[in-house]
Design an enzyme around this catalytic site. Structure first.
Site, PDB file in Angstrom:
ATOM      1  N   SER A  90       7.752  -1.141  13.312  1.00  0.00           N
ATOM      2  CA  SER A  90       8.117  -2.559  13.400  1.00  0.00           C
ATOM      3  C   SER A  90       7.781  -3.364  12.155  1.00  0.00           C
ATOM      4  O   SER A  90       7.869  -4.587  12.170  1.00  0.00           O
ATOM      5  CB  SER A  90       7.432  -3.188  14.619  1.00  0.00           C
ATOM      6  OG  SER A  90       6.030  -3.088  14.497  1.00  0.00           O
ATOM      7  N   LYS A 103       1.351  -9.146  19.831  1.00  0.00           N
ATOM      8  CA  LYS A 103       1.564  -9.499  18.426  1.00  0.00           C
ATOM      9  C   LYS A 103       1.640 -11.016  18.240  1.00  0.00           C
ATOM     10  O   LYS A 103       1.051 -11.573  17.299  1.00  0.00           O
ATOM     11  CB  LYS A 103       2.847  -8.849  17.929  1.00  0.00           C
ATOM     12  CG  LYS A 103       2.782  -7.329  17.833  1.00  0.00           C
ATOM     13  CD  LYS A 103       4.124  -6.750  17.413  1.00  0.00           C
ATOM     14  CE  LYS A 103       4.072  -5.230  17.329  1.00  0.00           C
ATOM     15  NZ  LYS A 103       5.373  -4.640  16.962  1.00  0.00           N
TER      16      LYS A 103
END
Length: 817
Positions: free
Chosen positions: A690, A733
């Site tokens: 990611s 996150k």
């Protein structure tokens, strides 16, 4: 028809009787104790000495009226009446005729109008055939010993077949309704036909009784024989053992316990065989000790002991809320599970479902990082259900016998952990927690996860056979709950039998509430402190969470709270203080310097420095991707990057080269420069797909000289063609980015639905930018956006001030971008 029938009065007193019927030509004693019957008898004696004997429809009615009596009765002449000292009356009557009663009248006693029943026509041949059949069946009944000798002699002496039929019906144990039906049938042919039908039924009943009597006698004879042989064996064993009869008594004690367990026949047969072996064996034999241990296990297992389920969904919700803060999705799923079980039980009580279908249901597996409440919520489920709770730790189990047990041929053999847990619980329907199911190992001794396949399959575990027991034990009523940190490490076949419920890491606000509601009160009790002796400010707890712990759960947080509480307890015990207030500034005096410094956003926009996001089992955070261009050739990657992150960097470089003309990147600069991509905190391994967006932003910013925004963080995977693909762990996150002060988040368009999982008070203070392409990422991440890239013509980098961001160094677990 006898002439006295024509002399019957029209209206006569009525004597109701209960549970019996009297037939014409019979002479019978009638005992009367009720006033209504005694008054009727006295009225008959004062009148023409004729009384109507009629049966009650319901024998429990004490004061009958006309509607409570049958319409057909027997007219009788009263021969003698005797009054007893207790006030009752005994009457001797001679039954005369079947009569129909009408127009019941009630005073001190009942009266009725009576009318003899018409006899009807009979065919002599039919009567002769029925008479012969009646005598044959009567002889069969007599041979069965159903009637006494006096009654048999009286019936046999009757020449009139009608009288004979009436006496047979009176003396045999027919139902009242059947006897009344015979009384109401004046036609002789019809009456004989009905009586023969009743005799056929009686003959079948007698035959069945004889069969049962024979079976019972044989069973008694067998038991007596076994008892006699056992007694003989006891005497023989007593002589062999020199008068010591403890072994025989022990075998009998086991036999009595086993009989009380109400086992299934196939199970009891196997266990009885072991008891008989023990009874025949010398008490000092080595095998005798093995059998004793085995029988002890058998008798201590709860074969039919259950705890009653409390399926109150509202009460369960209250228990879960009292024991745990947050975890709303987990609580909802648990309450749904209990609600379904409650509805199934209600349907089973109505007979719509079987007991086996009630117990069937998904096996739940709680997955998530350590310390988030997986084990404790299983305890709360057991508490809300009212069931016993058993925890079985499977971490490190490498032997199949841990689940299935050892065979009795081995020295020191024992049942597996499942059966041991059942015995500990004392009921056959406990809540069993299979803790750390992802930590199961395998060795040459077998794979314990394969043994769990039968345990966790609702269609198979009702016949679970432990190697030690050797007989099936029903596990279908057990509620199994498993826990795991890494669900991908659970074998697929085992995972297929379970329903996954994910536990996410706690956000800082949730940890603060948990600390205040649960951790602090518990640590005060454990460290002997009263509530007014120590107080934590919210700021102190927040600093404790962010600067002294780095975890998904709250275990380390509780340890740190306990450390502070112990230091305060020492001061109070030595008289240095009576109470203490812990603030954020005083934390260092108790715990020392902060162990963790959370990453913060950059102070200003910089060329070649972009902000990414990563996720670890202890929560999320941000990371910086730095790119530097210098003379040389090739791509250099540093910062303990894994293979996937290295591939993301190469993909970003390829994307930049393929769009060099559009972004006005000097191709000579690409060919004659060494491109160095670095991710700080080089001691921490980093891996994951990611970081593609952050890599591309940092690299293109360095090549074009356009600064990247310091208040923007991004996550997402990119392809060579510029597509922006979804990732996982968005909630963690974003929480890490918010903690670092980030205001703008770039995320893949496909992850837009995951924004709903982020608490509302955090969502309102941040701005989210869904992107489907890398171009859309660059448009937000670079100062001036995509327009600044496409309008640059000479490829020169604009002047950029030097970064004033203070370098930070992070320590902790490996990060996954």
């Amino acid at each position: 028809m006898p002439s006295e029938i024509h002399q019957l009065p029209k209206n006569v007193p009525v004597c109701p009787v209960r549970g019996s019927v009297i037939y014409p030509t019979m002479v019978q004693h009638i005992d009367a104790s009720r006033a209504i019957s005694i008054n009727a008898i006295e009225a008959a004696m004062e009148g023409e000495k004729v009384i109507l004997i009629v049966s009650q429809r319901d024998k429990d009615v004490d004061d009958p009226k006309g509607d409570d009596l049958y319409d057909i009765g027997t007219a009788c002449n009263v021969l003698r009446v005797r009054k007893n000292p207790d006030g009752t009356v005994q009457m001797l009557v001679s039954a005369v005729a079947r009569v129909k009663a009408t127009n019941y009248q009630r005073g001190d006693y009942l009266t009725a109008d009576i009318e003899p029943l018409p006899a009807g026509k009979n065919k002599p041949v039919e009567v002769q055939a029925l008479t012969r059949e009646l005598r044959e069946k009567f002889d069969t009944i007599v041979s069965g010993g159903k009637l006494n000798a006096e009654a048999v002699q009286t019936i046999a002496s009757k020449d009139d077949v009608g009288e004979m039929a009436d006496h047979i019906a009176f003396n045999l144990d027919f139902r009242l309704e059947d006897k009344q039906a015979l009384l109401e049938t004046e036609n002789l042919t019809q009456r004989l036909t009905k009586l023969l039908t009743l005799l056929d039924t009686e003959q079948e009943v007698q035959s069945l009784q004889q069969k049962i009597r024979t079976q019972v006698k044989e069973e008694i004879d067998k038991n007596q024989r076994e008892y006699y042989l056992r007694e003989q064996m006891k005497v023989i064993q007593k002589e062999l053992s020199g008068g010591d009869d403890e072994e025989g008594d022990e075998a009998e004690a086991f036999r009595a316990k086993i009989d009380a367990l109400d086992l299934k026949p196939e199970v009891k047969k196997e266990i009885d065989r072991e008891v008989n072996r023990l009874a025949r064996m010398h008490p000092d034999a080595a095998e005798a000790s093995v059998i004793r241990t085995y029988l002890t296990w058998i008798t201590e297992l709860p074969w039919n002991e259950r705890s009653e389920d409390r399926l109150d969904v509202e009460e369960a919700a209250q228990v879960l809320d009292e024991d745990h803060y947050g975890l709303d999705k987990v609580k909802d799923r648990v309450l749904e599970f209990l609600a379904v079980r409650r509805l199934r039980k209600e349907r089973a009580e109505r007979g719509e479902l079987s007991a086996e279908e009630v117990n069937k249901g998904p096996i739940l597996v709680f997955t998530g990082p350590p310390g988030v409440g997986k084990t404790s919520i299983a305890q709360s489920i057991a508490k809300s259900l009212g069931r016993k709770y058993v925890r079985i730790a499977l971490g490190g189990a490498r032997d199949e016998s841990d689940i299935r047990g050892h065979r009795r041929t081995y020295i020191g053999a024992m049942p597996g952990r499942i059966i041991q847990g059942i015995r500990t619980a004392g009921t056959k329907n406990p809540v069993i927690l299979l803790d750390e199911v992802d930590k199961l190992g395998s060795s040459y001794q077998g794979d314990p996860s394969a043994a769990l396949l039968e345990v966790l399959d609702p269609s198979q575990n009702q016949h679970f056979t432990d190697h030690y027991l050797g007989v099936p034990f029903d596990l279908s009523e057990v509620m199994f709950i498993a826990t795991a940190n890494y669900p991908e490490q659970i074998p697929p076949a085992l995972m297929d039998r379970m329903e996954v419920i994910e536990f996410n890491s706690y956000i800082e606000q949730e940890k603060l509430e948990i600390a205040k509601r649960y951790l602090l009160p518990r640590q005060l009790i454990q460290n002997g402190l009263k509530q007014n002796q120590i107080a934590f400010t919210d700021a102190a707890l927040e600093k404790l969470i962010s600067h002294y712990t780095r975890e998904a759960g709250v275990r380390n947080l509780e340890r740190e709270v306990g450390t502070v509480a112990r230091k305060v307890a020492r001061k109070i015990a030595t008289g240095k203080t009576k109470r203490a207030k812990v603030t954020d500034k005083e934390l260092e005096t108790y715990l020392g310097k902060p162990r963790h410094t959370p990453e913060t956003e950059g102070l200003e926009d910089m060329v070649g420095v972009s902000t990414g996001m990563f996720y670890t089992p202890v929560g999320g955070d941000i990371l910086f991707v730095e790119t530097s261009i210098m003379p040389g050739k090739g791509l250099v990657l540093t910062g303990q990057l894994g293979d996937v992150m290295k591939e993301s960097a190469r993909a970003a470089l390829t994307y930049a080269k393929s769009n060099a003309e559009r972004f006005h990147i000097d191709k000579a600069k690409l060919d004659d420069s060494e491109i160095h991509v670095h991710v700080p905190a080089g001691a921490i391994p980093k891996e994951g797909p990611s970081a593609g967006g952050a890599m591309a932003t940092s690299l293109i910013s360095a090549l074009t000289g356009i600064p990247a925004r310091h208040d923007v963080a991004m996550t997402g995977e990119m392809t060579l063609t510029g597509r922006y693909l979804p990732i996982g762990g968005l909630k963690e996150k974003v929480l890490g980015a918010r903690r670092a002060g980030i205001k703008h988040i770039i995320l893949p368009k496909a992850n837009e639905a995951d924004i709903a999982d982020i608490p509302m008070h955090l969502r309102s203070s941040m701005r989210f930018h869904p992107a489907e392409t890398v171009d859309q990422v660059l448009d937000v991440a670079l100062v001036g956006g995509l327009k600044a890239l496409e309008t640059t013509r000479d490829g020169s980098a604009p002047a950029v001030t030097t970064s004033k961001r203070k370098p930070t160094r992070r320590a902790g677990a490996g990060a996954r971008a």
